[in-house]
Design a protein around this motif. Structure first.
Motif, PDB file in Angstrom:
ATOM      1  N   THR A  98     -13.350  66.075  24.679  1.00  0.00           N
ATOM      2  CA  THR A  98     -13.046  65.071  23.424  1.00  0.00           C
ATOM      3  C   THR A  98     -11.994  65.977  22.713  1.00  0.00           C
ATOM      4  N   THR A  99     -11.658  67.147  23.003  1.00  0.00           N
ATOM      5  CA  THR A  99     -10.723  67.743  22.112  1.00  0.00           C
ATOM      6  C   THR A  99      -9.184  67.155  21.604  1.00  0.00           C
ATOM      7  N   THR A 100      -8.927  66.900  20.713  1.00  0.00           N
ATOM      8  CA  THR A 100      -7.429  66.375  20.295  1.00  0.00           C
ATOM      9  C   THR A 100      -6.996  67.415  19.514  1.00  0.00           C
ATOM     10  N   ARG A 101      -5.891  68.095  19.712  1.00  0.00           N
ATOM     11  CA  ARG A 101      -5.147  69.094  18.594  1.00  0.00           C
ATOM     12  C   ARG A 101      -3.921  68.312  17.803  1.00  0.00           C
ATOM     13  N   ALA A 102      -3.581  68.950  16.762  1.00  0.00           N
ATOM     14  CA  ALA A 102      -2.362  68.229  15.811  1.00  0.00           C
ATOM     15  C   ALA A 102      -1.168  67.765  16.963  1.00  0.00           C
ATOM     16  N   ASP A 105      -2.184  67.992  22.323  1.00  0.00           N
ATOM     17  CA  ASP A 105      -2.838  68.674  23.535  1.00  0.00           C
ATOM     18  C   ASP A 105      -4.239  68.697  23.264  1.00  0.00           C
ATOM     19  N   SER A 106      -5.086  69.204  24.405  1.00  0.00           N
ATOM     20  CA  SER A 106      -6.439  69.329  24.277  1.00  0.00           C
ATOM     21  C   SER A 106      -7.122  70.864  24.430  1.00  0.00           C
ATOM     22  N   GLU A 107      -6.309  71.560  24.219  1.00  0.00           N
ATOM     23  CA  GLU A 107      -6.706  72.896  24.261  1.00  0.00           C
ATOM     24  C   GLU A 107      -7.715  73.203  23.275  1.00  0.00           C
ATOM     25  N   PHE A 108      -8.647  74.271  23.716  1.00  0.00           N
ATOM     26  CA  PHE A 108      -9.621  74.871  22.580  1.00  0.00           C
ATOM     27  C   PHE A 108     -10.052  76.378  23.216  1.00  0.00           C
ATOM     28  N   PRO A 109     -10.269  77.162  22.220  1.00  0.00           N
ATOM     29  CA  PRO A 109     -10.950  78.482  22.472  1.00  0.00           C
ATOM     30  C   PRO A 109     -12.127  78.459  23.134  1.00  0.00           C
ATOM     31  N   CYS A 110     -12.496  78.865  24.403  1.00  0.00           N
ATOM     32  CA  CYS A 110     -13.966  78.594  25.069  1.00  0.00           C
ATOM     33  C   CYS A 110     -14.875  79.968  25.450  1.00  0.00           C
TER      34      CYS A 110
END
Length: 233
Positions: A98-102, A105-110
């Motif tokens: 469910t990640t949405t960046r400004a 994109d939908s990248e996140f630290p994991c």
């Protein structure tokens, strides 16, 4: 995204920033004005004092998990520090969910992975427990999608006046434990301190550390972090 509890967020800000508040402009202009220094919060109430901050003041908010009983804490691999010139922080970006960046994109630290193929990368994580607490078990967690990759980990303590590690695990001592080279095991976990061993009592005068290493040749291996169970009397 869940709604934000304003009161909780304000308390969190105060705990992190150690904010200084002055209640009014009149207070600022008074010759003997003493700002109120917010030290933290407990049970939703701010802990504060007037006047200068002294060395004798308890600057930290009360720890929520240091009361009597058995507790569990999780240490994310992302919070650990790389050694030997490697890069700390996220070395394996993920995306989706469910990640949405400004920027859309939908990248996140994991998770953490090794810096490069066939190069072992080592990280250390501080373990902060009060003296007298008893460490019952430590478990490492990660993910492996190949048969030529592994994660290894150990726990030790170091005298405040020295640098040599004191491996206190009765079963493993200085032998770093490993996920092994099993063929694509997927998500894995392995013990770093066995719950069948006598509990280790945390002693004053020592720094406690968790360390882990990662290495792969073709596909990657990811470190998620650690789970530590401990008891406070």
């Amino acid at each position: 995204m869940a709604a934000c509890d304003t009161d909780e967020y304000q308390d969190y800000q105060f705990e992190q920033d150690r904010s200084i508040e002055v209640s009014s402009a009149d207070q600022l202009s008074a010759p003997d004005a003493q700002p109120t220094i917010v030290l933290g919060s407990s049970g939703g109430e701010l802990l504060a004092k007037s006047g200068p901050l002294l060395a004798s003041d308890d600057f930290a908010p009360p720890a929520q998990n240091f009361g009597p009983g058995t507790h569990s804490i999780s240490i994310p691999a992302l919070s650990c520090v790389a050694q030997g010139g490697a890069i700390s922080g996220d070395l394996n970006g993920c995306e989706g969910g469910t990640t949405t960046r400004a920027n859309g994109d939908s990248e996140f630290p994991c998770a953490i992975t090794a810096e490069a193929p066939d190069v072992r990368t080592t990280f250390i994580c501080p373990l902060e427990l009060p003296s007298g607490a008893k460490i019952n078990s430590v478990t490492a967690h990660g993910y492996d999608d190949s048969s030529d990759a592994y994660m290894e980990a150990a726990i030790w303590r170091t005298s405040n006046a020295h640098f040599a590690p004191d491996y206190f695990s009765p079963s493993f001592e200085g032998q770093w434990q490993s996920s092994g080279l099993a063929s694509t095991p997927g998500a894995f976990s392995f013990p770093v301190y066995l719950n069948t061993d006598p509990a280790h009592t945390v002693s004053a005068g020592y720094r406690y550390t968790l360390g882990f290493g990662l290495e792969y040749s073709t596909m990657t291996v990811l470190a998620f972090g650690f789970e530590v169970t401990y008891t406070v009397s």
